[in-house]
Design a protein around this motif. Structure first.
Motif, short mmCIF file in Angstrom:
data_model
loop_
_atom_site.label_atom_id
_atom_site.label_comp_id
_atom_site.label_asym_id
_atom_site.label_seq_id
_atom_site.Cartn_x
_atom_site.Cartn_y
_atom_site.Cartn_z
N SER A 224 0.85 -1.18 0.00
CA SER A 224 0.00 0.00 0.00
C SER A 224 0.89 1.24 0.00
CB SER A 224 -0.89 0.01 1.23
OG SER A 224 -0.09 0.25 2.37
N GLU A 225 0.28 2.38 0.07
CA GLU A 225 1.07 3.61 0.06
C GLU A 225 1.80 3.82 1.39
OE1 GLU A 225 -1.54 6.73 -1.09
OE2 GLU A 225 -1.91 5.82 -3.05
N ASP A 226 1.31 3.16 2.40
CA ASP A 226 1.88 3.37 3.72
C ASP A 226 2.78 2.21 4.09
OD1 ASP A 226 2.44 4.41 6.16
OD2 ASP A 226 0.62 3.64 7.11
N ASP A 227 3.94 2.14 3.38
CA ASP A 227 4.83 1.01 3.61
C ASP A 227 5.74 1.20 4.82
OD1 ASP A 227 3.80 -0.20 1.44
OD2 ASP A 227 5.32 0.56 0.07
N ALA A 228 5.68 2.39 5.41
CA ALA A 228 6.59 2.65 6.52
C ALA A 228 6.37 1.66 7.66
CB ALA A 228 6.40 4.08 7.02
N ASP A 229 5.13 1.26 7.86
CA ASP A 229 4.83 0.29 8.92
C ASP A 229 5.57 -1.02 8.71
OD1 ASP A 229 3.12 2.15 9.80
OD2 ASP A 229 1.26 1.08 9.31
N LYS A 230 5.87 -1.29 7.45
CA LYS A 230 6.46 -2.59 7.15
C LYS A 230 7.97 -2.59 7.23
CE LYS A 230 2.46 -3.66 4.40
NZ LYS A 230 1.85 -3.57 3.10
N ARG A 231 8.54 -1.44 7.48
CA ARG A 231 9.99 -1.35 7.46
C ARG A 231 10.66 -2.32 8.44
NH1 ARG A 231 10.56 3.92 6.05
NH2 ARG A 231 10.15 3.08 4.00
N PRO A 232 10.10 -2.49 9.64
CA PRO A 232 10.76 -3.41 10.56
C PRO A 232 10.79 -4.85 10.02
CG PRO A 232 9.18 -2.05 11.72
CD PRO A 232 8.97 -1.81 10.26
N SER A 233 9.99 -5.14 8.99
CA SER A 233 9.95 -6.49 8.48
C SER A 233 11.11 -6.79 7.54
CB SER A 233 8.64 -6.73 7.73
OG SER A 233 7.57 -6.76 8.65
N VAL A 234 11.91 -5.80 7.20
CA VAL A 234 13.02 -6.06 6.28
C VAL A 234 14.25 -6.51 7.04
CG1 VAL A 234 14.52 -5.04 4.54
CG2 VAL A 234 12.12 -4.43 4.61
N GLN A 235 14.88 -7.57 6.53
CA GLN A 235 16.06 -8.12 7.18
C GLN A 235 17.29 -7.30 6.86
OE1 GLN A 235 14.26 -9.40 4.75
NE2 GLN A 235 13.66 -11.51 5.12
N VAL A 236 18.30 -7.46 7.67
CA VAL A 236 19.56 -6.76 7.48
C VAL A 236 20.65 -7.81 7.26
CG1 VAL A 236 21.24 -5.22 8.55
CG2 VAL A 236 18.79 -4.86 8.93
N GLY A 237 21.45 -7.58 6.22
CA GLY A 237 22.43 -8.59 5.83
C GLY A 237 23.79 -8.37 6.47
N ASP A 238 24.51 -9.46 6.67
CA ASP A 238 25.86 -9.43 7.22
C ASP A 238 26.70 -10.41 6.41
OD1 ASP A 238 28.21 -9.74 8.61
OD2 ASP A 238 27.28 -10.51 10.44
N PRO A 239 27.24 -9.91 5.27
CA PRO A 239 27.93 -10.83 4.36
C PRO A 239 29.18 -11.48 4.95
CG PRO A 239 28.18 -8.55 3.62
CD PRO A 239 27.18 -8.55 4.73
N PHE A 240 29.83 -10.81 5.88
CA PHE A 240 31.01 -11.40 6.49
C PHE A 240 30.64 -12.70 7.22
CE2 PHE A 240 33.86 -11.30 10.39
CZ PHE A 240 34.90 -11.96 9.77
N THR A 241 29.54 -12.65 7.98
CA THR A 241 29.10 -13.86 8.65
C THR A 241 28.67 -14.92 7.64
OG1 THR A 241 28.43 -12.65 10.62
CG2 THR A 241 27.40 -14.78 10.28
N GLU A 242 28.04 -14.47 6.54
CA GLU A 242 27.63 -15.42 5.50
C GLU A 242 28.85 -16.16 4.93
OE1 GLU A 242 24.39 -15.88 4.40
OE2 GLU A 242 24.41 -16.32 2.26
N ARG A 243 29.93 -15.41 4.70
CA ARG A 243 31.12 -16.06 4.15
C ARG A 243 31.68 -17.09 5.14
NH1 ARG A 243 34.13 -17.35 -0.52
NH2 ARG A 243 35.72 -18.61 0.46
N LYS A 244 31.72 -16.72 6.41
CA LYS A 244 32.20 -17.68 7.41
C LYS A 244 31.27 -18.90 7.46
CE LYS A 244 32.48 -14.87 10.98
NZ LYS A 244 32.71 -14.49 12.38
N LEU A 245 29.96 -18.62 7.34
CA LEU A 245 28.98 -19.70 7.38
C LEU A 245 29.20 -20.65 6.19
CD1 LEU A 245 26.51 -20.45 9.12
CD2 LEU A 245 25.10 -19.05 7.61
N MET A 246 29.49 -20.07 5.03
CA MET A 246 29.79 -20.89 3.85
C MET A 246 31.01 -21.76 4.09
SD MET A 246 29.36 -18.24 0.65
CE MET A 246 30.68 -19.04 -0.26
#
Lengths: 724, 209
Positions: A224-246
């Motif tokens: 909808s036009e009021d997407d601000a409410d949904k902002r907390p639903s977006v994940q935050v990436g940490d590629p350094f941890t991903e590389r270690k995980l790989m």
């Protein structure tokens, strides 16, 4: 004051809500209700597309893993398998493009990793509104930055993909990411849990409140036009941890320390664990207090559905736990036993000693609802009347103007921000028909592409589905590789409205027919629906990611012209038309539905021709027609050409009209007989010669020319200027 | 044997090992927590990547890890050390090379094939190399900043200086010439299949050591 019932806030319908007590024999707890809402969301259950997806061809001799696991896989010989999957991260990217796109890359990499496969290449298929829109410029530039940030940092080369800009994507951008990985066929991991007493080990990041409810709230409803409410639903990436995980998970997989492996995707632990249990026909008893948390005060429901990134769930035998923990410690990653396999068949979760969830795992997965979507055909299209389209005054100016469209111009600005080389296996870099990547340690190579003919899909979804597959296959075949396996990402508007449900079914039919005609199976995929706003719905955008197999990496063919005096050959009998073309820039007209036999014949002929070893270049004729294809080959080879084309339509349509089934090939004059013989039953016409510093096309009495230096300036500067 | 140093987040260790092999040598892995280089080490390469995720500053955390004390002793004894990309950043942060690497003038990651000029042929790495080398760059923080009057600039980008390095520097050595850092990736240029073999000479120097 009335309040909306919790189940509706969570996206469950009343009918779905009523089914839950029937399945579990009592009213669900709040935590259980949240879990159902996510697992029964479109994003996790494919409830509006599942029945249609059965149409896809999924079997072939090379298939080692079809749809149903974290990724599909095909046999590439010598005991090795290639895993592949494409997935959308559209809605998160529309809300926060940098993190949305970045975590899209992270998620698809973990899908490949879950098979025990080493990720070796990434591709991205992107759609945004036009670059005149400040919002779309922002989404586009930030999504590219996010993809680059994550992909570069984890050391997986981003070797290809595509992007297109159209107002239809102004409110719903598309960010699809594809990953390809390599694994020993006999070491491929599955996700099914088994064996009473085996342990669930959570490896990687701590669990926080990010991404709560992402699957249901973000990915399964219109924005909808009021997407601000949904902002907390977006994940935050940490590629350094991903590389270690790989690195860590591949070391553990290589040492045979995993019994099963699963990534945390949409719906977090709920989805990861219930799928492991349901697939294995076992239960899981999970202690939520054993999960390391990023923040205090998280409720059981939040812990169960958090979409915190960079987490994997391994199944480990108790006797091997110490060895697993030792490897994780060496990689400086958290690893904790969070649960145990039981024989109950139930997903059980405890918190502070109390049971907070106790439901059959199958109720979350296999009992998810499935709906038929309305099948209302759209009106039959009518062909364009050429009289309605103004003929350009000056064809050379028109040519330059077409070259200066962001959809046509060079995508260098994008791919130079991606490390497309890391790993030292990239033989053909971005910018050509398909990227070619050596399979590490092997003589063979993979050709990789993503494609979609969305305007065609809007007008004639059956034909557009076919066109999508054949374009991908032609791109693969131009490098000399055999189309071998595919993954699909079906991006559509709301399937419950208008003709969208019918378009979805027709696209799937078109994709399937085409795939069958060239013997390419779908081994994995993803569906993203509800890509629409009150103002706009996207085109049906079924992105196909295709993998081709090249027996000898040294024999790959590029798209750039090579030598003065080479012969330019046009393969295939496609008829150039403006219908649905880039020139008209709109989903109008009635593009010809690709003929299954003709297209399959052309692809087979292209492979025979490249196999002669005497082809200097091969290039698919696509957006912008033959004028643009010739320009691209000339710019890539830094040498011009002169060709003659039949005056069978208006000259602008001859130059810029589009069709399937056309490939430009060049070879030395003395190779012509061999090429013709290899072409056999496919149309094969000599149209000109390579040479000079202009691209010139002769149609009847008219000669239209483009200076290469001018063309390069237009081609290379368009995108940087458009976003400046 | 050439030791290939690996930190968490190192990405190019396999490619570097393959390049050493292509140059006729043997690679051996060195782990960031080790306090000594592997027995038999004759030269060291610190490959590219994002050690520690570039947290704090690229190379800052890795430069303080235990293995770097061993690398420093090796360098002080005259041993060859080659730092590539993040390895260059680590060597600058460790004080083994002068200057720092700043964010590119483009403020973006840049992945591009480059023609490098060999400015100084008088180091163990560059002796006998051709005057120009075709080697790709791929970095986000690759603009060398330092004093060109005192630093030994060995490799340059020439007039096309896309990252905005001071003096268009692509590679810098210590005064003795036994420690070299460069932002371009020679390990991506050791195989004709990938378009260039101009990176092979740098690895051949390590193997000869």
């Amino acid at each position: 004051m009335t309040t909306t019932p919790l189940h509706r806030q969570l996206g469950l319908t009343d009918d779905e809500f009523v089914r839950i007590p029937e399945l579990i024999g009592r009213a669900p707890s709040d935590a259980e209700l949240v879990m159902f809402s996510l697992m029964w969301s479109e994003h996790c259950s494919y409830k509006h597309s599942r029945r249609l997806l059965r149409r896809f061809p999924t079997t072939a001799p090379q298939v080692l893993q079809g749809p149903g696991e974290n990724a599909g896989a095909v046999d590439v010989g010598d005991g090795w398998a290639v895993a592949l999957k494409i997935e959308s991260h559209n809605h998160p990217s529309a809300v926060e493009p940098f993190e949305g796109a970045a975590t899209g890359v992270g998620g698809i990499v973990r899908d490949i990793l879950a098979l025990g496969a080493r990720p070796i290449a990434l591709l991205d298929s992107l759609r945004f509104g036009t670059l005149e829109s400040a919002r779309s410029r922002h989404l586009f530039t930030r999504a590219v930055a996010g993809i680059g940030h994550y992909g570069n940092c984890i050391g997986v080369p981003t070797v290809g993909g595509e992007v297109a800009f159209d107002d239809r994507y102004e409110d719903s951008c598309l960010v699809n990411a594809m990953c390809v990985g390599l694994v020993r066929s006999d070491g491929m991991l599955k996700s099914a849990a088994f064996g009473d007493g085996n342990l669930l080990v959570l490896i990687g990041n701590r669990t926080g409140k990010d991404g709560i409810g992402g699957a249901s709230v973000l990915a399964s409803a219109e924005l909808s036009e009021d997407d601000a409410d949904k902002r907390p639903s977006v994940q935050v990436g940490d590629p350094f941890t991903e590389r270690k995980l790989m690195d860590c998970c591949l070391e553990l997989a290589g040492a045979d320390l995993f019994l099963a492996l699963q990534d945390f995707g949409a719906a977090g632990l709920t989805s990861a664990a219930s799928e492991m249990a349901a697939k294995g026909g076992v239960g899981l008893d999970i202690d939520l207090n054993q999960i390391p948390l990023r923040e205090a005060g998280m409720t059981p429901a939040e812990i169960l559905v958090s979409e915190s990134q960079e987490r994997m769930l391994g199944l480990v035998a108790p006797s091997q736990l110490d060895a697993v923990i030792a490897v994780c410690t060496r990689w400086e990653l958290d690893a904790n036993v969070i649960g145990v396999v039981t024989s109950t068949g139930n997903f059980t979760a405890r918190h502070n000693g109390e049971i907070v969830v106790d439901i059959p795992a199958l109720a979350l997965t296999d009992d998810a609802p499935a709906y038929d979507v309305p099948q209302i055909p759209a009106d039959a299209p009518s062909p364009l009347n050429l009289d309605d389209i103004a003929a350009p005054d000056d064809l050379a100016d028109a040519w330059r103007a077409l070259l200066a469209r962001p959809n046509v111009a060079s995508k260098r600005w994008i791919y130079e921000q991606y490390d497309h080389l890391v790993g030292a296996n990239t033989i053909r870099r971005p910018g050509g028909d398909a990227a070619v990547v050596r399979i590490p340690g092997m003589q063979r190579a993979l050709a990789l592409t993503t494609d979609c003919a969305e305007r065609h899909c809007e007008i004639d979804p059956r034909g557009g589905g076919r066109a999508t597959v054949f374009e991908a296959a032609r791109n693969i075949a131009c490098t000399g590789a055999r189309p071998y396996a595919a993954s699909d990402c079906l991006n559509f508007a709301n399937p419950e409205k208008g003709n969208t449900g019918w378009r979805l079914a027709e696209v799937i039919e078109g994709l399937s027919e085409a795939l069958e005609s060239i013997g390419v199976p779908i081994v994995s995929g993803n569906v993203s629906l509800y890509n629409e706003s009150p103002a706009r719905a996207i085109y049906p955008t079924p992105v196909v990611g295709m993998v081709g197999l090249l027996e000898d990496a040294r024999t790959s063919v590029g798209h750039g012209f090579v030598a003065d005096g080479d012969v330019v050959i046009l393969l295939g009998g496609g008829r150039a038309r403006f219908d649905a073309s880039e020139w008209v820039g709109d989903a109008i007209g009635a593009p010809e539905r690709p003929d299954l036999d003709d297209e399959a014949r052309l692809i087979a002929a292209t492979l025979r021709i490249t196999a002669t070893g005497r082809v200097h270049s091969a290039h698919d004729v696509s957006d912008g027609g033959i004028a643009i294809a010739l320009t691209e080959s000339a710019l890539a080879g830094n040498v011009g050409c002169h060709v003659q084309l039949a005056e069978d339509r208006r000259n602008d349509e001859v130059l810029f009209g589009e069709s399937g089934g056309r490939i430009l090939v060049t070879c030395a004059p003395d190779a012509l007989d061999a090429i013709r013989e290899a072409a056999a039953d496919a149309p094969c016409a000599i149209i000109g010669t390579v040479g000079g510093d202009t691209v010139s096309v002769e149609i009847g009495s008219e000669i239209i020319s483009l200076d290469l230096t001018d063309a390069r300036a237009v081609y290379e500067l368009t995108l940087p200027k458009a976003i400046a | 044997m050439v030791a290939v140093v690996r930190f968490p987040g190192t990405l190019d260790h396999d490619s570097a090992a393959r390049a050493i092999h292509a140059a006729g040598g043997t690679a051996i892995a060195a782990w960031h927590q080790d306090t000594e280089l592997p027995a038999g080490t004759t030269a060291v390469v610190i490959p590219g990547g994002f050690s520690y995720g570039d947290h704090l500053r690229p190379g800052a955390i890795a430069s303080r890890s235990p293995i770097m004390d061993a690398v420093r002793r090796h360098a002080d004894a005259g041993g060859l050390v080659l730092g590539i990309c993040n390895g260059f950043q680590v060597l600058c942060e460790a004080g083994l090379l002068p200057g720092v690497l700043r964010t590119n003038a483009t403020t973006s990651f840049v992945c591009r094939q480059m023609t490098l000029e060999v400015i100084d042929h008088d180091t163990p790495f560059t002796r006998g190399l051709t005057d120009t080398l075709s080697i790709p760059i791929k970095n986000h923080d690759g603009a060398w900043f330092g004093d060109p009057a005192t630093a030994r600039i060995v490799l340059g980008y020439g007039p096309d200086n896309p990252l905005g390095s001071v003096a268009s520097a692509a590679g810098v050595a210590n005064h003795a010439g036994n420690v070299l850092g460069l932002m371009p990736h020679p390990e991506e240029a050791v195989d004709p299949l990938l378009g260039s073999v101009d990176g092979l000479g740098l690895f051949a120097a390590l193997v000869r050591a």
